[in-house]
Scaffold this motif. Structure first.
Motif, PDB file in Angstrom:
ATOM      1  N   ALA A  22       0.805  -1.219   0.000  1.00 28.02           N
ATOM      2  CA  ALA A  22       0.000   0.000   0.000  1.00 28.02           C
ATOM      3  C   ALA A  22       0.839   1.272   0.000  1.00 28.02           C
ATOM      4  O   ALA A  22       0.455   2.277  -0.613  1.00 28.02           O
ATOM      5  N   ALA A  23       1.965   1.256   0.669  1.00 30.14           N
ATOM      6  CA  ALA A  23       2.763   2.472   0.810  1.00 30.14           C
ATOM      7  C   ALA A  23       3.662   2.753  -0.382  1.00 30.14           C
ATOM      8  O   ALA A  23       4.119   3.881  -0.560  1.00 30.14           O
ATOM      9  N   THR A  24       3.905   1.737  -1.215  1.00 32.45           N
ATOM     10  CA  THR A  24       4.847   1.919  -2.315  1.00 32.45           C
ATOM     11  C   THR A  24       4.229   1.675  -3.688  1.00 32.45           C
ATOM     12  O   THR A  24       4.780   2.126  -4.694  1.00 32.45           O
ATOM     13  N   GLY A  25       3.125   0.952  -3.747  1.00 33.57           N
ATOM     14  CA  GLY A  25       2.548   0.593  -5.031  1.00 33.57           C
ATOM     15  C   GLY A  25       3.325  -0.490  -5.745  1.00 33.57           C
ATOM     16  O   GLY A  25       3.046  -0.801  -6.908  1.00 33.57           O
ATOM     17  N   GLU A  26       4.297  -1.084  -5.057  1.00 32.28           N
ATOM     18  CA  GLU A  26       5.118  -2.131  -5.664  1.00 32.28           C
ATOM     19  C   GLU A  26       4.597  -3.512  -5.295  1.00 32.28           C
ATOM     20  O   GLU A  26       3.901  -3.697  -4.298  1.00 32.28           O
ATOM     21  N   VAL A  27       4.972  -4.496  -6.109  1.00 29.56           N
ATOM     22  CA  VAL A  27       4.531  -5.871  -5.869  1.00 29.56           C
ATOM     23  C   VAL A  27       5.123  -6.389  -4.566  1.00 29.56           C
ATOM     24  O   VAL A  27       6.332  -6.297  -4.335  1.00 29.56           O
ATOM     25  N   LEU A  28       4.240  -6.910  -3.714  1.00 31.92           N
ATOM     26  CA  LEU A  28       4.647  -7.453  -2.429  1.00 31.92           C
ATOM     27  C   LEU A  28       4.757  -8.969  -2.479  1.00 31.92           C
ATOM     28  O   LEU A  28       5.590  -9.577  -1.811  1.00 31.92           O
ATOM     29  N   GLY A  29       3.903  -9.595  -3.254  1.00 27.94           N
ATOM     30  CA  GLY A  29       3.893 -11.049  -3.339  1.00 27.94           C
ATOM     31  C   GLY A  29       2.726 -11.512  -4.171  1.00 27.94           C
ATOM     32  O   GLY A  29       2.097 -10.729  -4.888  1.00 27.94           O
ATOM     33  N   SER A  30       2.429 -12.785  -4.062  1.00 31.07           N
ATOM     34  CA  SER A  30       1.323 -13.349  -4.828  1.00 31.07           C
ATOM     35  C   SER A  30       0.708 -14.506  -4.057  1.00 31.07           C
ATOM     36  O   SER A  30       1.334 -15.102  -3.171  1.00 31.07           O
ATOM     37  N   ALA A  31      -0.535 -14.801  -4.394  1.00 31.68           N
ATOM     38  CA  ALA A  31      -1.229 -15.914  -3.768  1.00 31.68           C
ATOM     39  C   ALA A  31      -2.229 -16.484  -4.751  1.00 31.68           C
ATOM     40  O   ALA A  31      -2.878 -15.745  -5.500  1.00 31.68           O
ATOM     41  N   GLY A  36      -7.952  17.164   1.608  1.00 32.34           N
ATOM     42  CA  GLY A  36      -8.638  17.073   0.328  1.00 32.34           C
ATOM     43  C   GLY A  36      -7.757  16.682  -0.838  1.00 32.34           C
ATOM     44  O   GLY A  36      -8.246  16.441  -1.942  1.00 32.34           O
ATOM     45  N   GLY A  37      -6.446  16.601  -0.614  1.00 31.39           N
ATOM     46  CA  GLY A  37      -5.550  16.271  -1.717  1.00 31.39           C
ATOM     47  C   GLY A  37      -4.573  15.184  -1.342  1.00 31.39           C
ATOM     48  O   GLY A  37      -4.762  14.443  -0.379  1.00 31.39           O
ATOM     49  N   SER A  38      -3.495  15.114  -2.103  1.00 32.50           N
ATOM     50  CA  SER A  38      -2.431  14.149  -1.830  1.00 32.50           C
ATOM     51  C   SER A  38      -1.356  14.808  -0.971  1.00 32.50           C
ATOM     52  O   SER A  38      -1.025  15.981  -1.179  1.00 32.50           O
ATOM     53  N   PRO A  39      -0.792  14.087  -0.013  1.00 30.72           N
ATOM     54  CA  PRO A  39       0.258  14.665   0.826  1.00 30.72           C
ATOM     55  C   PRO A  39       1.482  15.041  -0.006  1.00 30.72           C
ATOM     56  O   PRO A  39       1.779  14.407  -1.028  1.00 30.72           O
ATOM     57  N   ARG A  40       2.169  16.069   0.405  1.00 28.47           N
ATOM     58  CA  ARG A  40       3.371  16.507  -0.290  1.00 28.47           C
ATOM     59  C   ARG A  40       4.411  15.391  -0.288  1.00 28.47           C
ATOM     60  O   ARG A  40       4.659  14.751   0.742  1.00 28.47           O
ATOM     61  N   GLY A  41       4.970  15.109  -1.433  1.00 29.31           N
ATOM     62  CA  GLY A  41       6.012  14.094  -1.549  1.00 29.31           C
ATOM     63  C   GLY A  41       5.500  12.682  -1.736  1.00 29.31           C
ATOM     64  O   GLY A  41       6.292  11.745  -1.859  1.00 29.31           O
ATOM     65  N   ALA A  42       4.189  12.507  -1.762  1.00 31.20           N
ATOM     66  CA  ALA A  42       3.615  11.163  -1.923  1.00 31.20           C
ATOM     67  C   ALA A  42       3.525  10.828  -3.408  1.00 31.20           C
ATOM     68  O   ALA A  42       2.464  10.875  -4.027  1.00 31.20           O
ATOM     69  N   ASP A  43       4.682  10.496  -3.990  1.00 34.78           N
ATOM     70  CA  ASP A  43       4.719  10.218  -5.428  1.00 34.78           C
ATOM     71  C   ASP A  43       4.462   8.756  -5.736  1.00 34.78           C
ATOM     72  O   ASP A  43       4.431   8.339  -6.893  1.00 34.78           O
ATOM     73  N   ARG A  44       4.299   7.948  -4.717  1.00 33.46           N
ATOM     74  CA  ARG A  44       3.931   6.546  -4.907  1.00 33.46           C
ATOM     75  C   ARG A  44       3.142   6.084  -3.696  1.00 33.46           C
ATOM     76  O   ARG A  44       3.152   6.719  -2.641  1.00 33.46           O
ATOM     77  N   GLY A  45       2.437   4.983  -3.842  1.00 31.71           N
ATOM     78  CA  GLY A  45       1.556   4.529  -2.772  1.00 31.71           C
ATOM     79  C   GLY A  45       0.210   5.233  -2.844  1.00 31.71           C
ATOM     80  O   GLY A  45       0.009   6.162  -3.642  1.00 31.71           O
ATOM     81  N   TRP A  46      -0.733   4.814  -1.997  1.00 32.33           N
ATOM     82  CA  TRP A  46      -2.122   5.262  -2.091  1.00 32.33           C
ATOM     83  C   TRP A  46      -2.473   6.180  -0.921  1.00 32.33           C
ATOM     84  O   TRP A  46      -3.285   5.835  -0.046  1.00 32.33           O
TER      85      TRP A  46
END
Length: 492
Positions: A36-45, A362-372
């Motif tokens: 959630a914090a990076t938007g990168e693949v964590l694993g699979s199931a 109401g917006g995206s936090p400063r510096g949050a260029d990845r993650g949700w």
């Protein structure tokens, strides 16, 4: 084996826990877990098919009807549950960290709800069942009646992604204590931590078939709900899904408990200490990034102190530390998924379009260029008829609503399709208690809101049917049988 390959082995899972062993799925469909914090693949199931559900239900049925579990005493079940608790405790840090990576839960909260609480629930129900009267004899007009409590049978437990471990255990622990067997279907969004739960069950030596875990999507989950081998469904999730499950269980005359959504109210009375109120905002309204069914996202403020309350809520929200949930200083992590972030942003747009006043966020936090990530958001001048006040956002978006007098506050709080949680903030606890008794909701706090694992939890209206937690939850997993017998037989 390298550290990297060790980590891959933990987060790439291609088997299900069925009949006390790791079983190869019949489907090759796979869920890709994203951090959630990076938007990168964590694993699979691997995702299960109907045949995997068939195998899990068959194993649970055999363990109950023919295997050792159906013949166990309460003391024997308690011992197995205690071993299970020990095995979970040994994995508490691993589980907590993985859940935070999966759904964005701040690590301190995850340690409590995913690390500590599941083992505590197992021990609590193990203690209760050893002292719980499963049979009692009553005098009757023609002799005596033995009133017997028996396990309801095979339980389908379907759990969401926001508090995956504790919400699974609120079903598993009382079910096992009562003598039931369980098929758990966790949410795909938090698929990976469920495997650690299975690892602990295997280490604890739970008999084969007592607990089975199959990851599946909504369609296969529906198959589990209607499976002829299932006796009861225990579900936590959205009200929309709960309606479908409740309708199907009604058609099948199948036992069901539903713990569903909420749009709870936090009532700030005119004599409230705002420092106390602000200190309680985290647990009452912003816990787990407000991805919590008990979130009190409607803040009801008296007109005489309205601006003061709005400023206090906005100041707290704007001061929250948004970031990676594994950082212990972070107080607001990301949303659990890209779709959840889109939902929260939609409701922020709804609030703006309604004419409500956007006070902060109401917006995206400063510096949050990845993650949700999304900023904690506060709207003022919201009407209780607005969509923002009616619908569950499931994210850090709070609506401050004015009221005139105690009766009006109660009326607004009750003017909702939901009834799960709430709080009252006041310097006069007896006044707060009077208000709390008038709000139609399953749980409510006075000057704080924290769940008590020893007390029943659940909702009224669209927030659900039945109760979890507390000794009352045992009744969800027991059937009553009356055996009419002669006095002479009883005396023997």
């Amino acid at each position: 084996m390298s550290l990297a390959s060790d980590r891959a082995a933990e987060t790439d899972r291609a088997a299900f826990f069925i009949d006390g062993r790791w079983a190869t799925p019949s489907s090759t469909r796979t869920h890709i877990a994203i951090e959630a914090a990076t938007g990168e693949v964590l694993g699979s199931a691997r995702l299960g098919a109907e045949s995997d559900i068939d195998a899990a239900v068959a194993a649970a049925r055999t363990a109950l009807d023919q295997g050792p579990w159906g013949k166990t005493t309460a003391v024997e079940r308690a011992a197995a549950m205690t071993r299970f608790a020990d095995a979970l405790e040994a994995r508490a840090t691993e589980i907590s960290t993985l859940v935070s990576r999966e759904n964005g839960m701040p690590i301190g909260l995850s340690n409590a709800f995913n690390g500590v609480a599941p083992a505590a629930l197992l021990r609590m129900y193990a203690d209760w069942i050893t002292d719980f009267p499963l049979e009692e004899t009553r005098a009757s007009a023609l002799g005596s009646t033995i009133v017997r409590r028996e396990p309801v049978g095979v339980v389908a437990a379907i759990t969401p992604w926001n508090y995956p471990q504790i919400l699974a255990m609120t079903k598993i622990a009382p079910a096992l204590a009562a003598g039931c067997t369980v098929v758990l279907k966790p949410a795909p969004e938090t698929a990976l931590d469920s495997y650690i739960l299975a690892d602990a069950a295997l280490e604890a030596g739970l008999p084969a078939g007592v607990l089975n875990i199959v990851l599946a999507d909504r369609e296969v989950g529906s198959y589990l709900v209607s499976h002829p081998g299932v006796d009861k469904v225990a579900f936590t999730g959205s009200t929309a899904a709960g309606r479908s499950i409740g309708a199907e269980c009604g058609r099948l005359i199948r036992r069901v408990t539903l713990e569903l959504g909420g749009k709870s109210a936090s009532i700030v009375l005119d004599d409230a200490d705002l420092d106390t109120f602000v200190q309680g905002l985290d647990s009452a309204s912003l816990m787990n990034n407000s991805q919590t069914c008990t979130t009190q996202s409607r803040i009801l403020a008296p007109r005489s102190r309205y601006d003061e309350v709005v400023d206090a809520v906005a100041s707290y929200a704007s001061a929250m530390t948004v970031g990676n949930p594994l950082d212990p200083t972070v107080t607001c992590g990301p949303m659990a998924s890209e779709s959840q972030l889109a939902r929260v942003k939609h409701f922020i747009d709804v609030g703006v379009a309604s004419g409500a006043r956007l006070v902060t966020g109401g917006g995206s936090p400063r510096g949050a260029d990845r993650g949700w990530f999304v900023e904690p958001t506060v709207f003022a001048d919201v009407k209780n008829s607005d969509e923002l006040a009616r619908e569950e956002v499931f994210g850090p978006v709070l609506a401050v609503i004015p009221y005139d007098g105690d009766d009006d506050a109660v009326k607004i709080a009750n003017d909702s399709n939901y009834g799960l949680a709430g709080s009252v903030w006041t310097a006069d606890e007896s006044r707060g208690l009077d208000i709390a008794r008038r709000v139609r909701t399953g749980t409510i706090g006075i000057n704080y809101y924290n769940l008590d694992l020893g007390a029943p939890f659940g909702g009224m209206k669209d927030s659900g049917i039945g109760r979890e937690l507390g000794p009352e939850a045992l009744s969800n997993y027991l059937e009553y049988k009356s055996i009419f017998a002669s006095s002479a037989m009883i005396d023997e």
